[in-house]
Design a protein around this motif. Sequence first.
Motif: not given
Length: 223
Positions: A99-108, A163-177
């Motif tokens: 687990w990655l902890k201390k993730v804000p409610e609205n985050f990148v 699978l079996n390869q690196w990926h660059d991942v970005v997650i943005e989240l705010k309420k509703g999106t």
Amino acid sequence: MAISPRIFCFSLVLLALSPAAFLKAATPEYKPELFQSTKLIYADSFDGTLNPDFWEVRQSSTWVIKDGVLTGSQSSKEFQEKMIAKGDKAHAGFKPVIWLKKVPENFVCTLRVRYDGEAFKKGFPLLDIGHHIHTITFSAKATTLTLKKNVETLPVESPLFSLNQWHDVVIELKKGTLLLTIDGKKHRFDSQNIDMTGQAQIDFKALDLGTCQIDDVKLWEGQ
């Protein structure tokens, strides 16, 4: 055109770096789409020890920092046998979980991640955005966002995660999106069920008997 002494000296410093360090130094800061500004909460390229303030190992799976990468594998055979004897095979640690902890409610969150395993025969790797709240499941043909344990299911054909390869991942989240980007390809999910209220974590779950590798994590609070 003449090159200023300051730019010339800076260029020499970059050239003296290792190739990996040069790429990190040359990489521009991510510009979010859902927020006007962000506040950096945590950043880690795993050059030292695991930070327990931000990471929690689950199911006694094995996590080590190796060659500058956080790498997870299954739990010990002893732990697996003990959990099976208790009738709890689901939490016996056959898959690495952290687990990655201390993730804000609205985050990148930006990171590099890799799931290794045998095709998709042993289930699907996933990310839980909030514990069992927003589950992103990766398969060979679709990426699926499942909200609040099957209250709503939103499958898309792209972006895919191999699978079996690196990926660059970005997650943005705010309420509703929720905006998911994999290797530059993105999809925006909109739903009233997207809400991180009361949640503060991202769960990484690999395949049974597979491995997970994580690197270059940055976490911001969206404002």
